[in-house]
Design a protein around this motif. Structure first.
Motif, PDB file in Angstrom:
ATOM      1  N   ILE A   9      22.806 -57.587  -7.918  1.00 34.37           N
ATOM      2  CA  ILE A   9      22.522 -57.347  -6.781  1.00 34.37           C
ATOM      3  C   ILE A   9      23.190 -59.639  -7.003  1.00 34.37           C
ATOM      4  CG2 ILE A   9      20.541 -59.355  -5.783  1.00 34.37           C
ATOM      5  CD1 ILE A   9      18.613 -57.076  -7.937  1.00 34.37           C
ATOM      6  N   VAL A  10      23.333 -60.452  -7.498  1.00 35.83           N
ATOM      7  CA  VAL A  10      23.751 -61.568  -7.124  1.00 35.83           C
ATOM      8  C   VAL A  10      25.197 -61.767  -6.620  1.00 35.83           C
ATOM      9  CG1 VAL A  10      24.782 -63.391  -8.328  1.00 35.83           C
ATOM     10  CG2 VAL A  10      22.908 -62.937  -8.645  1.00 35.83           C
ATOM     11  N   GLY A  11      26.094 -60.123  -6.730  1.00 33.40           N
ATOM     12  CA  GLY A  11      27.160 -59.762  -6.788  1.00 33.40           C
ATOM     13  C   GLY A  11      26.956 -59.271  -4.875  1.00 33.40           C
ATOM     14  N   ARG A  12      25.883 -58.320  -5.243  1.00 35.75           N
ATOM     15  CA  ARG A  12      26.204 -57.725  -3.850  1.00 35.75           C
ATOM     16  C   ARG A  12      25.707 -58.930  -2.496  1.00 35.75           C
ATOM     17  NH1 ARG A  12      22.654 -53.030  -4.570  1.00 35.75           N
ATOM     18  NH2 ARG A  12      20.777 -54.617  -5.027  1.00 35.75           N
ATOM     19  N   ARG A  13      24.917 -59.869  -3.319  1.00 36.04           N
ATOM     20  CA  ARG A  13      24.569 -60.261  -1.961  1.00 36.04           C
ATOM     21  C   ARG A  13      26.061 -61.475  -1.464  1.00 36.04           C
ATOM     22  NH1 ARG A  13      18.642 -62.582  -2.175  1.00 36.04           N
ATOM     23  NH2 ARG A  13      17.568 -60.764  -1.981  1.00 36.04           N
ATOM     24  N   LEU A  14      26.282 -62.011  -2.745  1.00 33.25           N
ATOM     25  CA  LEU A  14      28.056 -62.358  -2.276  1.00 33.25           C
ATOM     26  C   LEU A  14      28.636 -61.794  -2.150  1.00 33.25           C
ATOM     27  CD1 LEU A  14      30.540 -64.561  -2.834  1.00 33.25           C
ATOM     28  CD2 LEU A  14      30.593 -63.481  -5.069  1.00 33.25           C
ATOM     29  N   THR A  27      41.167 -64.648   1.265  1.00 35.49           N
ATOM     30  CA  THR A  27      40.268 -66.434   1.505  1.00 35.49           C
ATOM     31  C   THR A  27      38.986 -66.427   0.700  1.00 35.49           C
ATOM     32  OG1 THR A  27      41.084 -65.111   4.198  1.00 35.49           O
ATOM     33  CG2 THR A  27      39.851 -66.755   3.843  1.00 35.49           C
ATOM     34  N   MET A  28      38.432 -65.845   0.386  1.00 38.01           N
ATOM     35  CA  MET A  28      37.507 -65.819  -0.512  1.00 38.01           C
ATOM     36  C   MET A  28      37.423 -66.584  -1.621  1.00 38.01           C
ATOM     37  SD  MET A  28      33.670 -67.351  -0.146  1.00 38.01           S
ATOM     38  CE  MET A  28      32.771 -67.138  -1.142  1.00 38.01           C
ATOM     39  N   GLY A  29      38.570 -65.838  -2.535  1.00 37.61           N
ATOM     40  CA  GLY A  29      38.640 -65.780  -3.908  1.00 37.61           C
ATOM     41  C   GLY A  29      39.784 -66.843  -3.303  1.00 37.61           C
ATOM     42  N   ALA A  30      40.489 -67.399  -2.448  1.00 42.00           N
ATOM     43  CA  ALA A  30      41.239 -68.474  -2.715  1.00 42.00           C
ATOM     44  C   ALA A  30      40.374 -70.010  -2.954  1.00 42.00           C
ATOM     45  CB  ALA A  30      42.229 -68.682  -1.690  1.00 42.00           C
ATOM     46  N   ALA A  31      39.071 -69.876  -1.972  1.00 42.13           N
ATOM     47  CA  ALA A  31      38.519 -71.124  -1.945  1.00 42.13           C
ATOM     48  C   ALA A  31      37.749 -71.296  -2.869  1.00 42.13           C
ATOM     49  CB  ALA A  31      36.953 -70.464  -1.531  1.00 42.13           C
ATOM     50  N   LEU A  32      37.294 -70.244  -3.961  1.00 46.13           N
ATOM     51  CA  LEU A  32      36.760 -70.182  -4.757  1.00 46.13           C
ATOM     52  C   LEU A  32      37.817 -70.441  -6.635  1.00 46.13           C
ATOM     53  CD1 LEU A  32      34.290 -66.789  -4.660  1.00 46.13           C
ATOM     54  CD2 LEU A  32      34.049 -69.478  -4.497  1.00 46.13           C
ATOM     55  N   ARG A  33      38.310 -70.222  -6.231  1.00 47.72           N
ATOM     56  CA  ARG A  33      39.405 -70.872  -7.309  1.00 47.72           C
ATOM     57  C   ARG A  33      39.925 -69.041  -7.891  1.00 47.72           C
ATOM     58  NH1 ARG A  33      40.820 -77.125  -7.450  1.00 47.72           N
ATOM     59  NH2 ARG A  33      41.327 -77.531  -5.718  1.00 47.72           N
ATOM     60  N   THR A  53      31.310 -71.310 -10.182  1.00 47.12           N
ATOM     61  CA  THR A  53      31.616 -70.644  -9.053  1.00 47.12           C
ATOM     62  C   THR A  53      31.076 -70.203  -8.158  1.00 47.12           C
ATOM     63  OG1 THR A  53      33.323 -69.305 -10.941  1.00 47.12           O
ATOM     64  CG2 THR A  53      32.928 -68.133  -9.056  1.00 47.12           C
ATOM     65  N   LEU A  54      29.755 -70.009  -8.408  1.00 47.56           N
ATOM     66  CA  LEU A  54      28.194 -69.930  -7.725  1.00 47.56           C
ATOM     67  C   LEU A  54      27.769 -71.103  -6.645  1.00 47.56           C
ATOM     68  CD1 LEU A  54      26.876 -67.295  -7.186  1.00 47.56           C
ATOM     69  CD2 LEU A  54      25.440 -67.673  -8.536  1.00 47.56           C
ATOM     70  N   ARG A  55      28.668 -71.749  -7.472  1.00 42.37           N
ATOM     71  CA  ARG A  55      27.794 -73.021  -6.473  1.00 42.37           C
ATOM     72  C   ARG A  55      28.941 -73.647  -5.803  1.00 42.37           C
ATOM     73  NH1 ARG A  55      25.983 -75.585 -11.391  1.00 42.37           N
ATOM     74  NH2 ARG A  55      28.370 -76.617 -11.743  1.00 42.37           N
ATOM     75  N   THR A  56      30.140 -73.250  -5.971  1.00 35.87           N
ATOM     76  CA  THR A  56      31.499 -73.822  -5.105  1.00 35.87           C
ATOM     77  C   THR A  56      31.283 -72.229  -4.077  1.00 35.87           C
ATOM     78  OG1 THR A  56      32.770 -74.057  -6.661  1.00 35.87           O
ATOM     79  CG2 THR A  56      33.556 -72.952  -4.822  1.00 35.87           C
ATOM     80  N   ALA A  57      30.954 -71.545  -4.118  1.00 36.02           N
ATOM     81  CA  ALA A  57      30.573 -70.062  -3.368  1.00 36.02           C
ATOM     82  C   ALA A  57      29.895 -70.757  -1.939  1.00 36.02           C
ATOM     83  CB  ALA A  57      30.023 -68.599  -3.844  1.00 36.02           C
ATOM     84  N   ALA A  58      28.673 -71.112  -3.232  1.00 32.91           N
ATOM     85  CA  ALA A  58      27.233 -71.611  -1.780  1.00 32.91           C
ATOM     86  C   ALA A  58      27.855 -71.701  -1.074  1.00 32.91           C
ATOM     87  CB  ALA A  58      26.360 -71.730  -2.594  1.00 32.91           C
TER      88      ALA A  58
END
Length: 129
Positions: A9-14, A27-33, A53-58
């Motif tokens: 669920i968390v992955g799908r929402r991401l 692009t998102m991967g680069a933002a998350l390193r 990583t979840l905090r960085t994604a948020a």
């Protein structure tokens, strides 16, 4: 380690949040390193997303951390986008409807059916309202 339903669920929402912001995997991967392959594994629930990583994604998506877990989509965005003066909020302008549409579409696995759904939505969007 077996990943849980919550990981899926968390992955799908991401993925939904990333796509709704117009970001590709790289692009998102680069933002998350992280690399795009790892991000794809997170989004498909194949690997658990580390809390950092979840905090960085948020932060990168400008959503609250609990948006990944909260079933109430109306509360996910930190700051609502300003409404353009010449448009009303009908359908696609409402983020909760967009997220609901993407969540349900992501559950359709048949590629032919997905293509037909996309054609249908495109047809509807070009129809006079």
């Amino acid at each position: 380690m077996q990943n849980s339903t919550t990981d899926s669920i968390v992955g799908r929402r991401l993925r939904i949040f990333r796509v709704s912001k117009g970001l590709d995997l790289e692009t998102m991967g680069a933002a998350l390193r992280i690399d795009a392959t790892t991000l794809d594994r997170y989004e498909n629930g194949l690997e658990r997303i580390p809390p950092r990583t979840l905090r960085t994604a948020a932060a990168a998506l400008n959503i609250s951390l609990h948006a990944f877990f909260d079933p109430d989509h109306a509360r996910i965005v930190r700051e609502p986008a300003p409404e353009p003066a010449d448009r009303t909020s009908d359908g696609a302008d409402d983020i909760s409807e967009v997220i609901e549409l993407l969540e349900n579409f992501s559950k359709v696995k048949d590629r032919v059916l997905r293509a037909e759904i996309l054609k249908f939505v495109a047809f509807l969007s070009n129809s006079p309202q």
